[in-house]
Design a protein around this motif. Structure first.
Motif, PDB file in Angstrom:
ATOM      1  N   THR A   1      35.481  43.624  32.201  1.00  0.00           N
ATOM      2  CA  THR A   1      35.100  44.876  32.860  1.00  0.00           C
ATOM      3  C   THR A   1      33.594  45.109  32.823  1.00  0.00           C
ATOM      4  OG1 THR A   1      35.321  46.216  30.846  1.00  0.00           O
ATOM      5  CG2 THR A   1      37.298  45.925  32.196  1.00  0.00           C
ATOM      6  N   VAL A   2      32.859  44.328  32.034  1.00  0.00           N
ATOM      7  CA  VAL A   2      31.412  44.534  31.903  1.00  0.00           C
ATOM      8  C   VAL A   2      30.713  44.141  33.196  1.00  0.00           C
ATOM      9  CG1 VAL A   2      29.324  43.762  30.713  1.00  0.00           C
ATOM     10  CG2 VAL A   2      31.373  44.315  29.410  1.00  0.00           C
ATOM     11  N   LEU A   3      29.824  44.988  33.659  1.00  0.00           N
ATOM     12  CA  LEU A   3      29.180  44.860  34.962  1.00  0.00           C
ATOM     13  C   LEU A   3      28.583  43.476  35.214  1.00  0.00           C
ATOM     14  CD1 LEU A   3      25.748  46.757  34.979  1.00  0.00           C
ATOM     15  CD2 LEU A   3      26.770  45.755  32.958  1.00  0.00           C
ATOM     16  N   GLY A   4      28.481  43.138  36.506  1.00  0.00           N
ATOM     17  CA  GLY A   4      27.898  41.858  36.872  1.00  0.00           C
ATOM     18  C   GLY A   4      26.398  41.827  36.732  1.00  0.00           C
ATOM     19  N   GLY A   5      25.725  42.965  36.824  1.00  0.00           N
ATOM     20  CA  GLY A   5      24.272  42.997  36.706  1.00  0.00           C
ATOM     21  C   GLY A   5      23.730  44.323  37.177  1.00  0.00           C
ATOM     22  N   PHE A   6      22.406  44.430  37.182  1.00  0.00           N
ATOM     23  CA  PHE A   6      21.728  45.633  37.625  1.00  0.00           C
ATOM     24  C   PHE A   6      21.049  45.370  38.968  1.00  0.00           C
ATOM     25  CE2 PHE A   6      22.280  48.345  34.015  1.00  0.00           C
ATOM     26  CZ  PHE A   6      22.480  47.474  32.967  1.00  0.00           C
ATOM     27  N   LEU A   7      20.760  46.454  39.661  1.00  0.00           N
ATOM     28  CA  LEU A   7      20.162  46.315  40.977  1.00  0.00           C
ATOM     29  C   LEU A   7      18.773  45.708  40.948  1.00  0.00           C
ATOM     30  CD1 LEU A   7      21.022  49.451  43.087  1.00  0.00           C
ATOM     31  CD2 LEU A   7      21.550  47.091  43.562  1.00  0.00           C
ATOM     32  N   ASP A   8      17.881  46.365  40.226  1.00  0.00           N
ATOM     33  CA  ASP A   8      16.491  45.962  40.366  1.00  0.00           C
ATOM     34  C   ASP A   8      15.686  46.192  39.091  1.00  0.00           C
ATOM     35  OD1 ASP A   8      15.401  48.980  42.145  1.00  0.00           O
ATOM     36  OD2 ASP A   8      16.567  48.694  40.336  1.00  0.00           O
TER      37      ASP A   8
ATOM     38  N   PRO B   1      36.593  40.064  56.802  1.00  0.00           N
ATOM     39  CA  PRO B   1      35.855  39.180  55.895  1.00  0.00           C
ATOM     40  C   PRO B   1      36.141  39.443  54.424  1.00  0.00           C
ATOM     41  CG  PRO B   1      34.407  40.078  57.604  1.00  0.00           C
ATOM     42  CD  PRO B   1      35.698  40.812  57.705  1.00  0.00           C
ATOM     43  N   GLY B   2      36.482  40.686  54.078  1.00  0.00           N
ATOM     44  CA  GLY B   2      36.700  41.014  52.675  1.00  0.00           C
ATOM     45  C   GLY B   2      37.869  40.305  52.042  1.00  0.00           C
ATOM     46  N   LEU B   3      38.802  39.827  52.854  1.00  0.00           N
ATOM     47  CA  LEU B   3      39.953  39.112  52.291  1.00  0.00           C
ATOM     48  C   LEU B   3      39.539  37.778  51.682  1.00  0.00           C
ATOM     49  CD1 LEU B   3      42.609  39.814  55.072  1.00  0.00           C
ATOM     50  CD2 LEU B   3      42.514  40.823  52.785  1.00  0.00           C
ATOM     51  N   GLN B   4      38.412  37.235  52.131  1.00  0.00           N
ATOM     52  CA  GLN B   4      37.940  35.955  51.608  1.00  0.00           C
ATOM     53  C   GLN B   4      36.801  36.109  50.598  1.00  0.00           C
ATOM     54  OE1 GLN B   4      38.612  36.153  55.204  1.00  0.00           O
ATOM     55  NE2 GLN B   4      40.588  35.394  54.454  1.00  0.00           N
ATOM     56  N   THR B   5      36.439  37.339  50.276  1.00  0.00           N
ATOM     57  CA  THR B   5      35.344  37.559  49.338  1.00  0.00           C
ATOM     58  C   THR B   5      35.711  37.062  47.945  1.00  0.00           C
ATOM     59  OG1 THR B   5      34.612  39.498  50.588  1.00  0.00           O
ATOM     60  CG2 THR B   5      33.858  39.330  48.305  1.00  0.00           C
ATOM     61  N   ASP B   6      34.739  36.501  47.268  1.00  0.00           N
ATOM     62  CA  ASP B   6      34.972  35.975  45.922  1.00  0.00           C
ATOM     63  C   ASP B   6      35.023  37.110  44.903  1.00  0.00           C
ATOM     64  OD1 ASP B   6      33.754  34.746  43.193  1.00  0.00           O
ATOM     65  OD2 ASP B   6      34.775  33.196  44.335  1.00  0.00           O
ATOM     66  N   GLY B   7      35.830  36.938  43.870  1.00  0.00           N
ATOM     67  CA  GLY B   7      35.984  37.961  42.855  1.00  0.00           C
ATOM     68  C   GLY B   7      34.725  38.261  42.072  1.00  0.00           C
ATOM     69  N   ASP B   8      33.804  37.320  42.032  1.00  0.00           N
ATOM     70  CA  ASP B   8      32.556  37.532  41.295  1.00  0.00           C
ATOM     71  C   ASP B   8      31.449  38.120  42.160  1.00  0.00           C
ATOM     72  OD1 ASP B   8      33.483  36.631  38.824  1.00  0.00           O
ATOM     73  OD2 ASP B   8      33.148  34.538  39.363  1.00  0.00           O
ATOM     74  N   ASP B   9      31.747  38.380  43.430  1.00  0.00           N
ATOM     75  CA  ASP B   9      30.771  39.039  44.288  1.00  0.00           C
ATOM     76  C   ASP B   9      30.723  40.533  43.974  1.00  0.00           C
ATOM     77  OD1 ASP B   9      30.175  36.690  45.545  1.00  0.00           O
ATOM     78  OD2 ASP B   9      31.400  37.065  47.316  1.00  0.00           O
ATOM     79  N   VAL B  10      29.616  41.153  44.313  1.00  0.00           N
ATOM     80  CA  VAL B  10      29.460  42.588  44.065  1.00  0.00           C
ATOM     81  C   VAL B  10      30.412  43.368  44.964  1.00  0.00           C
ATOM     82  CG1 VAL B  10      27.885  44.548  44.148  1.00  0.00           C
ATOM     83  CG2 VAL B  10      27.076  42.333  43.334  1.00  0.00           C
ATOM     84  N   ALA B  11      31.193  44.278  44.356  1.00  0.00           N
ATOM     85  CA  ALA B  11      32.164  45.080  45.094  1.00  0.00           C
ATOM     86  C   ALA B  11      31.652  46.477  45.363  1.00  0.00           C
ATOM     87  CB  ALA B  11      33.478  45.167  44.316  1.00  0.00           C
ATOM     88  N   THR B  12      30.837  47.011  44.462  1.00  0.00           N
ATOM     89  CA  THR B  12      30.300  48.362  44.638  1.00  0.00           C
ATOM     90  C   THR B  12      29.071  48.523  43.763  1.00  0.00           C
ATOM     91  OG1 THR B  12      30.892  50.720  44.675  1.00  0.00           O
ATOM     92  CG2 THR B  12      31.632  49.455  42.786  1.00  0.00           C
TER      93      THR B  12
ATOM     94  N   ALA C   1      25.814  47.090  39.309  1.00  0.00           N
ATOM     95  CA  ALA C   1      26.483  46.267  40.312  1.00  0.00           C
ATOM     96  C   ALA C   1      27.792  45.772  39.714  1.00  0.00           C
ATOM     97  CB  ALA C   1      25.592  45.086  40.706  1.00  0.00           C
ATOM     98  N   LEU C   2      28.898  46.356  40.150  1.00  0.00           N
ATOM     99  CA  LEU C   2      30.215  46.000  39.638  1.00  0.00           C
ATOM    100  C   LEU C   2      30.886  45.031  40.598  1.00  0.00           C
ATOM    101  CD1 LEU C   2      31.349  49.566  38.539  1.00  0.00           C
ATOM    102  CD2 LEU C   2      30.609  47.711  37.035  1.00  0.00           C
ATOM    103  N   THR C   3      31.442  43.978  40.057  1.00  0.00           N
ATOM    104  CA  THR C   3      32.093  42.964  40.880  1.00  0.00           C
ATOM    105  C   THR C   3      33.543  43.346  41.150  1.00  0.00           C
ATOM    106  OG1 THR C   3      32.874  41.673  38.984  1.00  0.00           O
ATOM    107  CG2 THR C   3      30.632  41.213  39.796  1.00  0.00           C
ATOM    108  N   HIS C   4      34.156  42.619  42.062  1.00  0.00           N
ATOM    109  CA  HIS C   4      35.584  42.813  42.324  1.00  0.00           C
ATOM    110  C   HIS C   4      36.386  42.548  41.051  1.00  0.00           C
ATOM    111  CE1 HIS C   4      35.263  43.117  46.765  1.00  0.00           C
ATOM    112  NE2 HIS C   4      34.189  42.370  46.574  1.00  0.00           N
ATOM    113  N   ARG C   5      35.990  41.543  40.305  1.00  0.00           N
ATOM    114  CA  ARG C   5      36.686  41.232  39.049  1.00  0.00           C
ATOM    115  C   ARG C   5      36.551  42.389  38.057  1.00  0.00           C
ATOM    116  NH1 ARG C   5      38.853  37.356  35.889  1.00  0.00           N
ATOM    117  NH2 ARG C   5      38.194  37.190  33.712  1.00  0.00           N
TER     118      ARG C   5
END
Length: 611
Positions: free
Chosen positions: A572-579, A333-344, A359-363
């Protein structure tokens, strides 16, 4: 709940206890029946063997119903779909299971089991499944929110219900409330960032560099090569193994282990499986690890060695780092994951435990690797190091940077890295100030073993380095010192091939900086944080400006706010915070990441940190 007219100890009341889900009710009625059987056996003086049998059956029930939620949920017909309800009242389950275990252990030890303990269990049961409890809430949810044509798919309802808990980019402030700057915006230039996911990116790298060496791995005292093809094959097999467990794409998987080749395999496997790795520092306490797991909502844990009971209970799946499951994956499934999704999800080891995870994205990750590659070009055949915890985003992104160039990563032991450097003779040294302090101590010891004349020359190395850093140059005798002393020392310690010696996470002490520059080690200082995927500014060896953080890296913009805070903007700036929306609102404004560090811009446009 009370004794009915027939003398039952625990009376089932349809209106009060039914969830309107047949399998739930059957399981709960069975628990009522076991309590009644136990009460009767104890009250009427049945044999100790019969009481023991009922107690063991009751304990088995708690293990089945509470401990192995997958088996129970499958029998309910909603496998894994209500596991979040299970976790919402885990403590209540543990409390009841503990009381049952207490009863069984007391009986086996020949102690008298009082009716009072059994009454407590009955009262707990009444509080647990009566109207308003989670089981009732789940029943309402299933009847009102799930469509009639829903077809069972493991984990789908769980993902639907918890989607709002995923990290998302926090809201930026409006233009009317924009960030005020106290400096120019310093632009590192354009950057081409690969599209898509880390998994898709790595697949492309394998296509280009397949037979080249991707890793140097310690085996029986020697370093052996692993190709990109071997690394990808192993990572995909582990990805299939992960998906054969209860884990599903989108789940977060905590990793707690020392940095090794296997850690990178698991990291890539998570990306291929569509899982989100949550890296735990191996040095973190069990309490800190448990808090991170709770905050991130991790449903699985991969750990090296024994796992504390509290950690094991905090997740649904626990896997042994030394024996990762493998299976041929039908799909990745990871091959189709969007670059703006959370990666780690990453944490700063120096930050307070309560600080929100990034929350860092693939991008974000791919942009950081691309920026490093732009600033520090290397290519196939080169070797870089990995001796820092891969939980640190700086080390992980540096590993991606090396792979992007077709270079190899040498996995060095954290404690033995100084001794192992000579075996790999890296072109790129990925380090932090503490590592350079250790390396400095080793070199000083070796200087001490030299003759008095060479020791005297070695004692001048820092002053020579200071002249280089400050632009004053070096005297003619420095050439002889390099040939007679410094070059042999670099060769002996494995530093002779270095093109780049990176130092991240903090500025080097001046004396260390001077020492290594005098020795001929090309120190580059990297400025970045977890929130910027480990990169931001670079102070390179060939244009080093003392006391500054260097220039913005490719794709990055830097500025200083009106309250003298260093700001970073870019892919490189993070996509967001957890909570932590409050922290997010303060930290991300108009796409600027507020580092929390005080800085100033000098007349030459160079930014520096201010104590």
């Amino acid at each position: 709940m009370g004794t009915d007219s027939t003398g039952e100890f625990a009376e089932w009341d349809e209106e009060r206890y039914s969830t309107n889900i047949e399998r739930f009710d059957e399981q709960h009625k069975r628990l009522f029946g076991l309590l009644n059987d136990l009460h009767t056996a104890m009250n009427e003086g049945h044999s100790e063997e019969e009481v023991g049998d009922i107690l063991r059956e009751l304990e088995h029930y708690t293990e089945y119903h509470f401990g192995d939620e997958e088996e129970f949920m499958q029998n309910c017909g909603y496998a894994m779909d209500c596991s979040d309800c299970f976790y919402n009242h885990r403590e209540m389950h543990e409390e009841f299971a503990g009381k049952v275990r207490e009863l069984r252990e007391k009986h086996e030890n020949g102690e008298y089991v009082t009716m009072e303990v059994l009454t407590v269990a009955r009262d707990w049961l009444d509080a647990h499944i009566a109207a308003g409890d989670e089981d009732q809430n789940y029943a309402d949810y299933f009847q009102t929110e799930v469509s009639d044509d829903y077809e069972y798919e493991p984990g789908q309802l769980y993902q639907d219900r918890t989607a709002s808990e995923d990290p998302v980019p926090v809201d930026r402030r409006s233009e009317d409330d924009s960030v005020r700057l106290d400096s120019d915006v310093y632009d590192g230039g354009s950057l081409a960032v690969p599209e898509g996911s880390v998994a898709a990116w790595f697949d492309d790298i394998v296509s280009e560099h397949g037979e080249r060496t991707a890793a140097l791995v310690r085996d029986d005292g020697e370093f052996v090569e692993r190709s990109f093809e071997e690394l990808a094959e192993r990572a995909k097999a582990v990805a299939g193994g992960l998906l054969s467990t209860e884990l599903r794409p989108g789940d977060r998987l905590a990793i707690r282990a020392q940095s090794r080749y296997k850690w990178s395999v698991l990291d890539l496997a998570c990306h291929f499986a569509g899982l989100v790795p949550v890296a735990l520092y191996p040095s973190a306490s069990d309490d800190r690890a448990a808090e991170v797991i709770e905050r991130t909502g991790a449903t699985g844990l991969v750990a090296a060695g024994d796992v504390a009971e509290d950690l094991a209970m905090a997740v649904g799946t626990v896997l042994d780092f030394e024996d990762l499951p493998t299976e041929e994956a039908r799909v990745l499934p990871g091959l189709q994951t969007d670059g703006d999704d959370v990666a780690t999800v990453a944490f700063d080891v120096a930050a307070p435990a309560e600080q929100a995870g990034c929350a860092l994205t693939h991008r974000n990750l791919l942009a950081a690797a691309a920026s490093l590659r732009e600033e520090l070009p290397t290519g196939p055949g080169a070797t870089g190091t990995c001796s820092l915890p891969l939980a640190h985003i700086y080390q992980r992104v540096s590993t991606y940077y090396l792979w992007a160039a077709g270079s190899a990563v040498a996995y060095l032991g954290a404690e033995e890295f100084v001794d192992q450097l000579a075996a790999v003779e890296p072109d790129v040294l990925v380090g932090v100030p503490k590592m350079y302090q250790q390396l400095y101590g080793t070199i000083q010891d070796r200087l001490g073993d030299m003759g008095w004349m060479k020791r005297k020359v070695g004692g001048r190395v820092a002053s020579y380095g200071q002249g280089i850093v400050e632009g004053r140059g070096t005297p003619l005798k420095y050439r002889a010192a390099k040939r007679l002393v410094y070059k042999p020392l670099r060769q002996e310690t494995g530093l002779s091939n270095l093109t780049y010696a990176l130092s991240g996470t903090g500025q080097l002490d001046d004396h260390l900086l001077y020492f290594f520059r005098g020795l001929g080690v090309p120190i580059c200082e990297l400025y970045g944080s977890v929130g910027t995927a480990g990169v931001g500014a670079l102070n390179p060896a060939d244009s080093f400006v003392e006391g500054t953080i260097g220039d913005p890296m490719a794709g990055v913009e830097l500025a200083v706010s009106e309250n003298r805070e260093i700001l970073v903007r870019g892919p490189t700036v993070l996509g967001g915070f957890l909570d932590d929306s409050r922290t997010g609102a303060q930290t991300l404004q108009d796409d600027w990441y507020h580092t929390g560090e005080t800085g100033e811009a000098g007349p030459d446009g160079k930014l520096s940190l201010v104590e």
